[in-house]
Design an enzyme around this catalytic site. Sequence first.
Site, short mmCIF file in Angstrom:
data_model
loop_
_atom_site.label_atom_id
_atom_site.label_comp_id
_atom_site.label_asym_id
_atom_site.label_seq_id
_atom_site.Cartn_x
_atom_site.Cartn_y
_atom_site.Cartn_z
N LYS A 188 -16.11 -21.16 49.27
CA LYS A 188 -17.14 -20.83 48.27
C LYS A 188 -18.52 -21.12 48.82
CE LYS A 188 -18.99 -23.13 44.87
NZ LYS A 188 -20.38 -22.63 45.03
N GLU B 2 -19.02 -34.12 53.83
CA GLU B 2 -20.24 -34.24 54.64
C GLU B 2 -21.39 -34.33 53.66
OE1 GLU B 2 -21.52 -35.11 57.71
OE2 GLU B 2 -19.91 -33.79 58.35
N CYS C 243 -29.30 -32.64 56.02
CA CYS C 243 -28.64 -33.87 55.59
C CYS C 243 -28.99 -35.01 56.54
CB CYS C 243 -27.13 -33.66 55.51
SG CYS C 243 -26.47 -32.80 56.93
N GLU D 149 -32.65 -39.85 48.99
CA GLU D 149 -32.75 -38.60 49.75
C GLU D 149 -33.64 -37.62 48.98
OE1 GLU D 149 -29.17 -36.03 50.15
OE2 GLU D 149 -29.75 -35.88 52.25
P1 NAI Z 1 -24.69 -29.61 45.39
O1 NAI Z 1 -23.94 -30.74 46.01
O2 NAI Z 1 -24.65 -29.48 43.90
O3 NAI Z 1 -24.19 -28.20 45.99
C1 NAI Z 1 -23.48 -28.03 47.18
C2 NAI Z 1 -22.27 -27.14 46.94
O4 NAI Z 1 -21.39 -27.79 46.01
C3 NAI Z 1 -22.58 -25.77 46.32
O5 NAI Z 1 -21.71 -24.82 46.86
C4 NAI Z 1 -22.25 -25.99 44.85
O6 NAI Z 1 -21.91 -24.81 44.18
C5 NAI Z 1 -21.06 -26.92 44.94
N1 NAI Z 1 -20.80 -27.72 43.75
C6 NAI Z 1 -21.71 -28.19 42.84
N2 NAI Z 1 -21.08 -28.88 41.87
C7 NAI Z 1 -19.76 -28.84 42.15
C8 NAI Z 1 -18.60 -29.36 41.51
N3 NAI Z 1 -18.68 -30.07 40.39
N4 NAI Z 1 -17.40 -29.14 42.07
C9 NAI Z 1 -17.29 -28.46 43.21
N5 NAI Z 1 -18.35 -27.92 43.85
C10 NAI Z 1 -19.58 -28.11 43.34
O7 NAI Z 1 -26.18 -29.72 45.87
P2 NAI Z 1 -27.52 -29.11 45.19
O8 NAI Z 1 -27.57 -29.39 43.74
O9 NAI Z 1 -27.66 -27.72 45.61
O10 NAI Z 1 -28.61 -30.02 45.89
C11 NAI Z 1 -28.87 -31.32 45.38
C12 NAI Z 1 -29.06 -32.34 46.46
O11 NAI Z 1 -27.88 -32.41 47.25
C13 NAI Z 1 -30.14 -32.05 47.46
O12 NAI Z 1 -31.40 -32.44 46.99
C14 NAI Z 1 -29.69 -32.86 48.62
O13 NAI Z 1 -30.08 -34.20 48.44
C15 NAI Z 1 -28.18 -32.78 48.57
N6 NAI Z 1 -27.65 -31.74 49.48
C16 NAI Z 1 -27.12 -32.14 50.67
C17 NAI Z 1 -26.69 -31.21 51.57
C18 NAI Z 1 -26.13 -31.61 52.88
O14 NAI Z 1 -26.22 -30.84 53.83
N7 NAI Z 1 -25.48 -32.76 52.99
C19 NAI Z 1 -26.77 -29.77 51.31
C20 NAI Z 1 -27.27 -29.45 49.99
C21 NAI Z 1 -27.70 -30.43 49.14
#
Ligand code: NAI
Length: 496
Positions: free
Chosen positions: A187, A263, A297, A394
């Site tokens: 996804k 990750e 990240c 972060e």
């Molecule tokens: P997120 O963690 O909500 O989204 C990342 C992925 O997880 C997306 O594909 C999203 O659809 C999915 N997701 C969201 N809720 C889920 C759930 N309950 N069950 C399964 N999958 C789910 O991140 P978001 O809201 O886009 O960004 C928020 C913060 O997350 C950022 O400010 C940053 O701090 C962190 N982040 C870290 C990343 C990394 O590379 N480690 C990448 C993106 C965000």
Amino acid sequence: MTSVELSTPSVGKYTQPTGLFINNEFVKGVEGKSFETINPTTEEVICSVHEATEKDVDIAVAAARKAFEGPWKKETPENRGKLLVNLANLMEKNVDRLAAVESLDNGKAFSIAKGDVGMAAGCLRYYGGWADKIEGKVIDTNTDTFSYTKQEPIGVCGQIIPWNFPLLMWAWKIGPAVATGNTIVLKTAEQTPLSALVAAELIKEAGFPPGVVNIISGFGKIAGAAISSHMGIDKVAFTGSTIVGRQIMKAAAMSNLKKVTLELGGKSPNIIFNDADIDNAISWVNFGIFFNHGQCCCAGSRIYVQSGIYDKFVQQFKARATANKVGDPFAADTFQGPQISQLQYDRIMGYIDEGKKAGATVVTGGERHGNKGYFIQPTIFADVTEDMKIVQEEIFGPVCTISKFETEEEVLHSANDTTYGLAAAVHTQNLNTALRVSNALRAGTIWVNQYNMLHHQVPFGGYKESGIGRELGEAALANYTQTKSVSIRLGDALFG
Ligand code: NAI
Ligand code: MG
């Protein structure tokens, strides 16, 4: 309709698939839903894509299961490798189109997106090389027994990726899973569904059997949650926020105890000693925090500078940061594009306001850039204390803090004083300092005299709350294999 005609400044018109990629075909969602994806540079809608809900996840999982139990099981390791190499070659052949779509949907500079495509292809090719080198062991216990191990695929893997490197994360996930003989339901992030669908076309063209790699667009709370709690998924791999990482682990625990690798986030320290080559260090520190608009990240967001060079460093770093070209991703000299979304823009500006209110000094930036698009000026805070939110949490944007330190012991304490442990860096010309500090830092990746230099041959992943498991390198194969031990009796019956 499962495609739409779009245009980008760099490649002109192209056909953008918008369906769910299941069984090598683009299909509509069962519930007929769709959602819009936004161009972060203009804040305008690019197009709508079909949305996967729980029922579509079921269909994709069934396709992946059928492939796993069927033809894919019989595929030779050598051919799995060839498919990955074919895919890598096709990505390179289509680098301009893939990069243009990435820039359109994500906002990263076209030149940098091209680099991402190159790295994605490199990663897929690297794992193609691993496919026929997955080996077990013969274990000598005694003369009456012959024991050996096999590394077997886990099965159907759910993979959930973020929006900051849509194509690169796609490759990091697909490469090791396919090399080891698994099938996939992946996804994409709801902010950036487009490039993965263009790349999905290449999966079919590369010759993958139907159902081996399925790519769906959808929301985390619906399709993502359906993946992490699915009884037919054997493993889930996730990249994103720590908070969602916890939810995924919980869902895995409450459903079928599927294997989990994560990750997650970071708040990585970047340490500059008095004896560092200051010009080089500033260049790497600038790249460490402002590359990809701070949406990494492993971003080097906490900068610690030793007192002997502190004033000079702050002055020079300010000049370097203000020279970063912020603007249109398709302009040739752009380094920093817009943040991914209004939501991320608001979160980051919220942190900037917190920093100002807490009394930190804005060395440069601290405001919106321009008046259209989610652009934020490269922002440096000084005169911070360790307890400030901008030092602890972060931010995931072009915002960093600089702190002054006197001794190695003091900076190690501050650097490690975090719940995260993804990356860290040390800048010094003294080899002993470099090694001593690298040993003492509690993080999965340490850079010396550089930053953000990832390579598909080198493992990457988090200590502490930054994650579970390692991506890239040989280490990632462990995420997608399970060990089977076979013991054969050579001697007679042991118990009369
Ligand atoms: P997120 O963690 O909500 O989204 C990342 C992925 O997880 C997306 O594909 C999203 O659809 C999915 N997701 C969201 N809720 C889920 C759930 N309950 N069950 C399964 N999958 C789910 O991140 P978001 O809201 O886009 O960004 C928020 C913060 O997350 C950022 O400010 C940053 O701090 C962190 N982040 C870290 C990343 C990394 O590379 N480690 C990448 C993106 C965000
Ligand atoms: Mg978008």
